[in-house]
Design a protein around this motif. Structure first.
Motif, short mmCIF file in Angstrom:
data_model
loop_
_atom_site.label_atom_id
_atom_site.label_comp_id
_atom_site.label_asym_id
_atom_site.label_seq_id
_atom_site.Cartn_x
_atom_site.Cartn_y
_atom_site.Cartn_z
N SER A 649 0.83 -1.19 0.00
CA SER A 649 0.00 0.00 0.00
C SER A 649 0.88 1.26 0.00
O SER A 649 1.87 1.34 0.73
CB SER A 649 -0.90 0.01 1.24
N ASP A 650 0.50 2.22 -0.83
CA ASP A 650 1.26 3.48 -0.88
C ASP A 650 0.67 4.53 0.05
O ASP A 650 1.04 5.71 -0.03
CB ASP A 650 1.30 4.02 -2.33
N ASP A 651 -0.23 4.11 0.94
CA ASP A 651 -0.77 5.01 1.94
C ASP A 651 0.18 5.02 3.13
O ASP A 651 -0.09 4.48 4.20
CB ASP A 651 -2.17 4.54 2.36
N THR A 652 1.35 5.64 2.93
CA THR A 652 2.41 5.62 3.94
C THR A 652 3.34 6.81 3.74
O THR A 652 3.31 7.47 2.69
CB THR A 652 3.22 4.30 3.84
N THR A 653 4.16 7.07 4.74
CA THR A 653 5.18 8.12 4.64
C THR A 653 6.52 7.53 4.26
O THR A 653 7.21 8.02 3.38
CB THR A 653 5.31 8.87 5.98
N PHE A 654 6.91 6.45 4.95
CA PHE A 654 8.20 5.83 4.71
C PHE A 654 8.12 4.82 3.57
O PHE A 654 7.20 4.02 3.49
CB PHE A 654 8.70 5.12 5.98
N ASP A 655 9.12 4.89 2.71
CA ASP A 655 9.23 3.95 1.58
C ASP A 655 7.99 3.95 0.68
O ASP A 655 7.59 2.91 0.15
CB ASP A 655 9.48 2.53 2.10
N LYS A 656 7.37 5.11 0.50
CA LYS A 656 6.20 5.19 -0.38
C LYS A 656 6.62 4.82 -1.80
O LYS A 656 7.56 5.36 -2.36
CB LYS A 656 5.64 6.62 -0.36
N GLY A 657 5.92 3.85 -2.39
CA GLY A 657 6.22 3.43 -3.76
C GLY A 657 7.41 2.50 -3.89
O GLY A 657 7.80 2.14 -5.00
N ALA A 658 8.01 2.10 -2.76
CA ALA A 658 9.21 1.25 -2.81
C ALA A 658 8.89 -0.14 -3.37
O ALA A 658 7.80 -0.68 -3.16
CB ALA A 658 9.82 1.12 -1.43
N MET A 659 9.87 -0.69 -4.09
CA MET A 659 9.78 -2.06 -4.61
C MET A 659 10.90 -2.87 -3.97
O MET A 659 12.06 -2.45 -4.01
CB MET A 659 9.93 -2.08 -6.13
#
Length: 856
Positions: A649-659
């Motif tokens: 989920s990209d509903d985050t602050t840290f590592d948003k969009g990380a793979m």
């Protein structure tokens, strides 16, 4: 009335009221000085870097095509074989060619383990001493290094850190640590903006910085007599096959300048933006000054109209006075701007970024821009009062000074203000309902501008109600003096509104940024508590070098240590879409250290063999699902087909969009010497051993001062400090606008005292003491300041709350109002009002009663 008479009248009036215009002139001066100072400062920095890059670049430079200006993420600079140097030396038009070694991925410490690098972000550069370095440096003490235990440093670093011949330095590189004693000191022929430079002999530099002998990071080529740089570049390129980059001196300097120029542009335009805010605030001051002067000269203007002056001539007379004010303030402001630039250079030098006044650059455009801005803004601000002066009728000569209020104009103004404020409020509400931050940002911008203009326009209407409320709370205890102060503030709502609006603008921005900054810290702290399961977060400057990583993994009282590397790749989806992406290659314990919610699949599965995870936004954009295969081309490595095992989920602050992928997978497709350094590391303490683990981890990397071990409390404080430092810098820049606003309050009070001279004389005659008179003026000033503060803080909190709603779309979902800051600013505004009233109150108290009563 002739044009010559108009000019004489304007000059007479200007010099007759020069004291009353002084503060307006100071506002113009400060604003112009800030603009010119910014331009001179940034132009000087450009000149400094231009000279440095021109001096350090050879006629032609050959470097590996894969080399990046920011350095290598592996910790070892990209290099080429020594055979390339032999080929270049044989090319036509080559006078000489030499191999150079240079690395910015190093840390140099002294015997006390103190970092010898710059504290302002400038790089530490290590390399071998070459003939090309003589273009920019002279050896002023000792000699160049001749063996593995010898090092030479630049004189700026030696002076800054009190280094002398014979001192031992330890250099920490990705290949390991090594020690050498200072045998030479070299001085720059041009200004060094702050980089720390150390030199070794060629063999040592190759072995310790690259990790292999017989390699160079670049080749410096000098042209033979009569051979141009462009021709030499063609000849060298023809003689050398392989993945190399060829640059003439100009091309190399331009490339370096481009990297610095982007940073410089941010500084320049940010500072000019704050200068623009100061100009905006100054407009209110100038409008108030000329409005009050026109009101005080109503009878005089009426007489001019009675003896034949046209509206246009009266209008022109006031505008000529504004022109004189603009020219006077701007000319001094340009000179003050140069002084401000020198002051900024001294300040930067004290902070570690050395700038020499020898490079002081004042382009012809700087004074032109300053003069034009100052004059145009002043004349523009004076246009409305000048137009009002032109409307004074000859009959005004028979009345007392002062123009009657235009009720119709006031109603129209109030209606326009309410419409703008309502429209701005609707735009801010629309921003809070946006589904995407980019869309909401547009509405936020519209809402800020509309509500700001609306509050300025509707200010006189608001003044009546807000001032009465403030007075009821604060002034009633002062009895009749308090009531008189209230009535004085309400006597001319337009003037009070304009004066308060000047202060409102600066404080609105302060409140908005305070809300945004506090919300960012609160959101990040909340996310840290919710998402980070690790006890410790370890970071290093330019990554964590291998020896630090190994030491951390061996620390006692630690149940696990997680390595995190950032790997550059090119992804190709099943649909054929290609995108450059940075994958997070980590050991599987990273899933415990940073808890990420998944919308599909299990994150632990992404750390399996030939598996990966992707972010939910990427998955939606490319129509991907768990089980699909992604073609991943690792930069400087092999290509792999990885299965999508989880979608986070990209509903985050840290590592948003990380793979995410397993570090083992990255090692499988990348050569060992192409693996990046750890970007950060995480550690988990044994149960009940957090304190011991903390000390052990710190002790394990104590030899490298650029590595920082932080527990969650430390990390939260770091976030708070970083945002706090940014906000303090912005507040410092906003201080100029607030200073100009304070000048506006002083000017309004000073001119109103002149306007009420006879009234003050009468009040003194019927028993008002000097002390009571001064208190009345101080209280009036406090009410006006608090009026501006109340509007500004309320408006700013509204903007900040709306901005936080947009940040929530990026994961920063906690709104926090920094009440101590807001209350502190509000109380501070009262003291600002008291300070602004000191001189006007003192002058009023010194008035001769009989002379004041006799004033026409």
């Amino acid at each position: 009335m002739s044009a010559n008479t108009v000019m004489k009248t304007s000059l007479r009036n200007f010099f007759a009221h020069k004291g009353r215009m002084a503060l307006s002139a100071v506002a113009v001066l400060l604003s112009v000085a800030f603009v010119c100072g910014t331009l001179v400062f940034t132009d000087t920095m450009d000149t400094t870097f231009d000279k440095l890059f021109a001096a350090t670049s050879s006629d032609v430079t050959v470097s590996p095509k894969a080399a990046k200006s920011e350095g290598s993420d592996t910790g070892r600079p990209e290099s080429m074989p020594a055979s390339a140097l032999t080929q270049v030396q044989r090319a036509d038009g080559v006078k000489s060619a030499e191999g150079a070694v240079s690395s910015m991925n190093v840390t140099v410490v002294n015997a006390d383990n103190k970092n010898m690098g710059s504290e302002n972000g400038a790089p530490t550069i290590a390399g071998n001493w070459t003939h090309n370095d003589l273009r920019s440096m002279d050896i002023t003490s000792g000699h160049a290094p001749r063996g593995p235990t010898e090092v030479m440093v630049d004189s700026d670093t030696a002076k800054k850190h009190h280094l002398k011949m014979g001192d031992e330095l330890r250099t920490i590189a990705a290949t390991g640590d090594f020690r050498a004693k200072i045998v030479g000191i070299a001085s720059f022929k041009v200004t060094n903006p702050g980089a720390a430079v150390v030199y070794f002999d060629t063999a040592t530099a190759q072995r310790e910085l690259i990790g292999r002998s017989g390699r160079f990071t670049q080749i410096n080529v000098a042209a033979a007599s009569g051979v141009s740089d462009s021709d030499l570049k063609k000849n060298v390129a023809a003689s050398l096959d392989g993945p190399y980059k060829f640059q003439t001196q100009k091309e190399a300097a331009d490339a370096n300048r481009k990297d610095v120029g982007e940073f410089m542009d941010v500084i320049k335009y940010a500072m000019l933006g704050f200068a623009g805010i100061a100009f905006l605030v100054g407009i209110f001051l100038i409008i108030n000054t000329f409005s009050m002067l026109v009101a005080q000269r109503t009878r005089e203007i009426g007489l001019m109209r009675a003896i034949g002056s046209s509206r246009k001539q009266v209008n022109r007379s006031v505008l000529v006075e504004a022109l004189l004010l603009g020219v006077f303030g701007s000319v001094i402001g340009v000179g003050a701007g140069v002084g401000l630039a020198v002051g900024l250079m001294k300040l930067m030098s004290a902070a570690g970024m050395d700038l020499s006044t020898d490079d002081l650059t004042v382009r012809w455009t700087t004074p032109v821009v300053g003069l034009l801005l100052g004059i145009v803004v002043t004349v523009f601000a004076a246009y409305v009062p000048a137009r009002r002066a032109g409307k004074v009728s000859p009959m005004a000569a028979l009345r007392d000074a002062g123009t009657p209020a235009d009720v119709k104009a006031g109603l129209v103004r109030a209606l326009i203000g309410l419409v703008l404020t309502g429209g701005g409020g609707f735009a801010l509400y629309t921003a809070t309902q946006a589904a995407e931050a980019s869309e909401g940002s547009l509405w936020l911008g519209v809402g800020i501008v509309a509500t700001l203009v609306g509050f300025v326009v509707v200010g006189p209407l608001l003044a009546g109600g807000v001032v009465r409320v403030i007075s009821a709370v604060l002034l009633r205890m002062f009895g009749s003096v308090g009531r008189m102060a209230e009535r004085n503030a309400l006597r001319n709502p337009r003037r009070t509104g304009a004066t308060g609006a000047a202060l409102m603008i600066g404080l609105a921005l302060v409140a908005c940024l305070s809300v945004v900054g506090s919300s960012m810290v609160a959101s990040a702290t909340s996310e840290l508590d919710r998402s980070v399961g690790a006890d410790f977060i370890i970071e290093g400057q330019n990554g964590l070098k291998p020896q630090a990583a190994e030491a951390l993994k061996k620390a006692p009282y630690v149940s696990h240590v997680t390595e995190v590397k950032y790997v550059r790749t090119k992804l190709t989806t099943s649909g054929g879409t290609k995108e450059d992406e940075e994958l997070v290659a980590a050991t599987p314990t990273y899933a415990q250290d940073l808890r990420r919610e998944t919308t599909a699949g299990e994150l632990s599965a992404a750390y399996g063999k030939n598996a990966m995870s992707i972010g939910s936004e990427f998955a939606e954009k490319n129509h991907l699902k768990v089980g699909d295969t992604m073609n991943v081309a690792f930069e400087r490595g092999r290509t792999a087909d990885l299965k999508i095992a989880a979608i986070t989920s990209d509903d985050t602050t840290f590592d948003k969009g990380a793979m995410y992928i397993n570090l083992t997978t990255a090692k499988q497709y990348l050569p060992a010497d192409r693996l990046p350094l750890n970007g950060m590391m995480f550690a988990k303490a044994d149960a009940g051993k957090a304190d011991q683990a903390y000390k052990a981890l710190k002790s394990s990397v104590a030899s490298d001062p650029t590595v920082h071990v932080k527990d969650q409390t430390d990390y939260k404080q770091t976030l708070k400090d970083q945002i706090g430092q940014l906000l303090n810098m912005i507040y410092g820049l906003l201080a100029l606008a607030i200073i100009v606003a304070v000048l506006g309050v002083v000017n309004t009070l000073a001119l109103s005292v002149v306007e009420r001279t006879r009234e003050i004389g009468l009040m003194r005659a019927i028993g008002l003491s000097r002390r009571q008179l001064r208190r009345m003026i101080r209280l009036e000033s406090v009410v006006i300041a608090l009026f501006g503060a109340l509007l500004g803080l309320g408006l700013g909190m509204g903007w900040g709350a709306t901005a936080q709603k947009l940040l929530a779309l990026e994961g920063l979902d906690v709104l926090e109002i920094p009440w101590p800051t807001i209350i502190g600013v509000f109380i501070g505004s009262a003291f600002v009002g008291l300070f602004a009233a000191l001189i006007p109150a003192f002058r009023a108290g010194r008035m001769n009663v009989l002379n004041a009563i006799a004033t026409e």
